[in-house]
Design an enzyme around this catalytic site. Structure first.
Site, PDB file in Angstrom:
ATOM      1  N   ALA A 214      19.394  39.062  26.414  1.00 52.81           N
ATOM      2  CA  ALA A 214      19.980  38.017  27.441  1.00 52.81           C
ATOM      3  C   ALA A 214      19.681  36.787  27.333  1.00 52.81           C
ATOM      4  CB  ALA A 214      19.587  38.951  28.723  1.00 52.81           C
TER       5      ALA A 214
ATOM      6  N   GLY B 207      17.846  42.900  25.956  1.00 54.20           N
ATOM      7  CA  GLY B 207      19.100  43.363  26.184  1.00 54.20           C
ATOM      8  C   GLY B 207      19.806  43.671  24.722  1.00 54.20           C
TER       9      GLY B 207
ATOM     10  N   GLU C 112      18.825  47.171  24.113  1.00 59.12           N
ATOM     11  CA  GLU C 112      19.374  48.042  25.204  1.00 59.12           C
ATOM     12  C   GLU C 112      20.792  48.284  24.732  1.00 59.12           C
ATOM     13  OE1 GLU C 112      17.497  47.388  29.594  1.00 59.12           O
ATOM     14  OE2 GLU C 112      17.966  45.431  28.710  1.00 59.12           O
TER      15      GLU C 112
ATOM     16  N   GLU D 232      10.520  42.519  28.240  1.00 57.47           N
ATOM     17  CA  GLU D 232      10.880  41.960  29.651  1.00 57.47           C
ATOM     18  C   GLU D 232       9.625  41.717  30.347  1.00 57.47           C
ATOM     19  OE1 GLU D 232      14.683  43.229  28.279  1.00 57.47           O
ATOM     20  OE2 GLU D 232      12.767  44.168  28.041  1.00 57.47           O
TER      21      GLU D 232
END
Length: 695
Positions: free
Chosen positions: A63, A102, A105, A125
Site C-alpha cells: 500500500a 498489499g 495480499e 504490516e
C-alpha cells in the site's frame, strides 16, 4: 491508462495488466483504479486468462503509506482483491523481487502465483504497528495452513521463494523471462476451474482438529513481541480462522486494522519506519556521492566488540580478517563467534550452509599488515585515546590508499584519532553497540574532515550488515551516550533525594523499558562506568562507592541489587538502601518520597533536554535520528517512538513547563531547560517541525 501507472495489453488470448509505479510499485489509488479498469476491460474482451505483472525491480512493496490519514480513494485494496478473486477467468500473479503487504495480499487474491526462487513474499504490516488489512490474515492460512502462516504474519519476516514453492504459494518457479513465462503458464491453466482462497478452508482442517500446536507457536512468538498490540492482534486474526468464516474474519481484520492505525503504537512505529529512511540522507551529500567499493574488512581486536563486529560483517557477506596480537585471543574470539552462530542455527535463525559460509569468510591474523588489502578497517580495541591514536598512525602506513579507517569508539574524539594519520578524510567513527552481532544500532561519527563518500560507505556497509545506521558529529559521548549521561546524572540525584533503585526501575519498566537504568548498570558492570568517570574526573557518589567496594553488578553477584546463585533477577538490598541514606545525608539532602510521575519525568526529560542541545549544536541532524538511537541502542520502548517523538506527542510546551518547574524547585543546573527546548515551547513548535529541511 490511469496516469500511465498501469498498462493493459493482449498476448493472443491472454490479457496482461502491468503496473509501472516506481520505485516499488506501491498500490496507490491510481494504480488500484488502473488494475480495476484493466480487469473489466479484459474480461469484456473475452480473454481466457489474465497475468498481473509489474515493471521495475520489484513486484509491489504494498500500500501507499502516504495515503494513511487521507480521504479514501476508490476502489479500496480489499474491494479490488475481492474483485480479482471473483474473476471467472484465471488470474496469474507474476511475482518477483518482493511482494510485500498489499502487494502480497493482491497476489493471494489471484488464483495462481509464479515467480523466481529469489522472490520474497511477506506481510510486514506488524512492523508498522498494524496487521494486514486486505485479507492477508485470512487468505494466507487458507493457502498454507495456520501454523505455517502464523510466523510471517506475526513477525513480518518475508517467506523466501524456495520455501514459498514448497508451501505451494508459488505454483511454478520461473527463472527466465518472468512475464513471458507467466503468459505461457496462463495458457496452461486457461479454462480450468479456479481456486478462490476465500472459499476453500481445506488447509485449516488440521488445526481445527487439534489447535495445540498453533497455540504453542503463538505463545512463543508473542513472548518476543515486547508487549506490542499489533503482534497480539495478528495472532487473534489468524486464530479467527477457527471460529469465523472468511467474511467475518475479514471484517474483524479490517476493523482492527483501523483501530491500530489510529493508535499511539502504530504512529510510533510508522515514525520509526520513516526515520530509518531519513537517517540515510546526509545534508549536502547528493546522490552523485557513491560509496567506495568494499569487499574485504579488517577488524582490529578479538575481544567482545571485535568478535561481534566480525560476526556482523561476515553475516553481511563481507570477507573479514580479525587481527589481534595474541593468537590465544584470536582463537578464543573465533570460538565464541562459531558458538554464537551455531546457537542461532539451532534456533532456526541461520541454515547450516549460511553458518558455514559466514565462518569461511573469516580469517585470523596477528600482524597489522594483514589489513593492507582491506577496503575498510574497523578498530575495536580498549577505549583509550593514546592506544587508538598509535594504531591509526600504524594503519596510516599499512592500509591501502582509499581504505576507510574507522574507530569503534563510544566517547573519544574522532578528530584527534584522525589527526594521527596523514589522511583524515578517510577517518571516521563507527560506534557499534554491544553485543555487536545482535544490536541493530550503528552510530556513525563524522569527523571534521571525514569525506562525504566514507560516510555513505559506512551507511551502505552498515545496512548490508543488518544495522540501522545514524550519522552524528563529534562530541563527548556523541549523541546516544551523551543523552544517557544526562539521564544518569538525574537518576543519581533522585537516589540522593530519597528514591530507591527499585522505585526508579519500576517506573521505567512501567513506561515500557525492558529494564530500569540501575538494573542496566548492574548488567553492564559498575566498574566500567567507574573507570570512565575516573578518566574524565567525574563523580557519581553512590555508584562510585559501590564500585569501590567491588560490587560491580551481576558479574560479582552484587551491585545496586543482589543476585543470588548466579541468577540475573535483581533483589533489592537493604545494605544499598542504607548506603544511599548515608550518602544522601553526607551531601546535605533530606530524603523525601518522590511521586512516580516525577520519577518518570526526570527519567525522560533529561533525554529530551540534552537531545535538544545536541540538535541545536548540529551534532545530530534530525530529532528522528535521536529517536532511532534511543530505540535501537538504549531500549527506549518502540511503542513510544523515541524520546523526541514522545515529547512532540506530549507537547513540547508541556515538557518545557514541567521541566522548568523541577529546575526552579531543585536548583539543579542539570534540569535547566536548553535554549532550543524553550524556543520550541514559546513558538508552539515541535522537534519534528524544526527538523524539517535539515535532512
Amino acid at each position: 491508462m490511469s496516469e500511465q501507472k498501469v498498462t493493459v495489453r493482449r498476448d493472443g488470448e491472454v490479457g496482461v495488466i502491468e503496473i509501472d509505479n516506481p520505485p516499488v510499485n506501491a498500490l496507490g489509488g491510481a494504480v488500484r483504479k488502473g488494475i480495476w479498469d484493466g480487469l473489466h476491460d479484459l474480461q469484456g474482451a473475452g480473454v481466457s486468462a489474465i497475468v498481473l505483472a509489474c515493471k521495475g525491480r520489484t513486484f509491489s512493496g504494498g500500500a501507499d503509506i502516504t495515503e494513511f490519514g487521507k480521504p479514501p480513494v476508490e476502489p479500496g485494496l480489499s474491494v479490488l482483491i475481492d474483485e480479482i478473486e471473483a474473476s471467472d477467468v484465471p488470474v496469474v500473479a507474476a511475482v518477483f523481487g518482493t511482494a510485500l503487504g498489499g502487494g502480497f495480499e493482491i497476489a493471494l487474491g489471484c488464483h495462481y502465483r509464479v515467480g523466481p526462487s529469489s522472490v520474497k513474499l511477506g506481510l510486514p504490516e506488524v512492523k508498522l504497528g498494524l496487521l494486514p488489512g486486505a485479507g492477508g490474515t485470512q487468505r494466507l492460512p487458507r493457502a498454507i495452513g495456520m501454523e505455517a502462516a502464523l510466523p510471517p504474519i506475526v513477525t513480518g519476516d518475508p517467506i523466501p521463494g524456495d520455501e514459498a514453492a514448497k508451501l505451494g504459494l508459488l505454483d511454478r518457479v520461473i527463472e527466465g523471462d518472468l512475464t513471458e513465462g507467466a503468459i505461457a503458464f496462463a495458457r496452461e491453466v486457461a479454462g480450468k476451474p479456479v481456486r478462490r482462497l476465500s472459499r476453500d478452508d481445506t488447509a485449516l482442517a488440521s488445526t481445527k482438529a487439534d489447535p495445540i500446536a498453533f497455540e504453542e507457536a503463538a505463545t512463543r512468538l508473542l513472548s518476543r513481541s515486547r508487549g506490542l498490540k499489533a503482534p497480539a492482534a495478528c495472532v487473534q486474526a489468524v486464530r479467527n480462522c477457527l471460529t469465523m468464516d472468511f467474511a467475518d474474519g475479514s471484517k474483524w481484520e479490517r476493523e482492527t486494522f483501523h483501530d491500530l492505525r489510529s493508535g499511539e503504537e502504530s504512529a510510533a512505529q510508522r515514525h520509526h519506519f520513516f526515520a530509518e529512511r531519513a537517517a540515510l540522507k546526509l545534508p549536502g551529500v547528493g546522490k552523485e556521492v557513491q560509496p567506495r567499493p568494499v569487499k574485504k574488512i579488517a577488524v582490529i581486536g578479538a575481544g567482545t566488540m571485535g568478535g561481534g563486529i566480525t560476526m556482523s560483517m561476515a553475516t553481511g557477506g563481507y570477507d573479514v580478517v580479525m587481527i589481534d596480537k595474541s593468537q590465544e585471543a584470536l582463537d578464543r574470539g573465533f570460538g565464541i563467534i562459531e558458538k554464537n552462530y551455531r546457537k542461532t542455527q539451532a534456533r532456526g535463525g541461520f541454515t547450516e550452509a549460511e553458518v558455514d559460509g559466514a565462518l569461511s569468510r573469516i580469517s585470523l591474523a596477528t600482524e597489522l599488515s594483514a589489513a593492507a588489502d582491506a577496503d575498510m578497517v574497523i578498530e575495536a580495541v580498549y577505549e583509550n585515546l593514546d592506544l587508538k591514536k598509535s594504531i591509526f598512525a600504524e594503519l596510516d602506513k599499512v592500509a591501502k590508499p582509499g581504505a576507510v579507517l574507522a574507530s569503534n569508539t563510544s566517547t573519544l574524539d574522532v578528530d584527534e584519532i584522525a589527526a594521527a594519520t596523514s589522511r583524515p578524510a578517510d577517518v571516521m567513527g563507527m560506534h557499534f553497540f554491544s553485543p555487536a552481532n545482535v544490536m541493530k544500532l550503528l552510530e556513525n561519527i563524522r569527523g571534521e574532515k571525514s569525506s562525504p563518500d566514507i560516510l555513505v560507505t559506512a551507511n551502505t556497509v552498515g545496512k548490508q550488515a543488518g544495522k540501522i545506521p545514524v550519522t552524528v558529529g563529534v562530541c563527548n559521548g556523541f549523541a546516544g551516550n551523551r543523552m544517557g549521561g544526562a539521564r544518569a546524572r538525574q537518576v543519581q540525584r533522585m537516589l540522593l533525594e530519597g528514591a530507591m533503585p527499585q522505585d526508579v526501575d519500576r517506573v521505567a519498566k512501567a513506561f515500557g523499558f525492558a529494564m530500569g537504568p540501575l538494573a542496566v548498570n548492574d548488567l553492564a558492570g559498575l566498574d566500567i562506568g567507574y573507570a570512565v568517570r575516573k578518566e574524565r574526573g567525574e563523580k557519581s557518589p553512590i555508584a562510585d562507592k559501590l564500585a569501590e567496594m567491588g560490587r560491580y553488578g551481576q558479574k560479582t553477584g552484587a551491585g545496586f541489587y543482589l543476585y543470588e546463585g548466579g541468577s540475573r533477577t535483581p533483589i533489592p538490598d537493604p545494605f544499598v538502601e542504607n548506603l544511599i541514606r548515608e550518602t544522601s545525608a553526607e551531601h546535605g539532602f533530606t530524603p523525601r518520597e518522590i511521586p512516580e510521575q516525577e520519577i518518570l519525568d526526570r527519567l525522560l526529560f533529561p533525554l529530551i533536554n540534552e537531545g535538544a542541545q545536541i540538535l541545536d549544536e548540529g551534532i545530530a541532524i534530525r530529532s528522528s535520528d535521536l529517536d532511532l538511537i534511543w530505540v535501537n541502542g538504549f531500549g527506549f520502548p518502540l511503542a513510544k517512538g523515541g524520546p523526541m517523538f514522545w515529547a512532540d506527542r506530549e507537547g513540547v510546551g508541556n515538557v518545557y513547563e514541567r521541566l522548568k518547574g523541577y529546575y526552579e524547585v531543585s536548583g539543579d543546573p542539570n534540569l535547566e531547560p536548553k535554549p532550543l527546548l524553550q524556543h520550541l515551547a514559546k513558538t508552539g513548535s515541535s522537534f519534528a517541525d524544526w527538523s524539517k529541511g535539515r535532512g
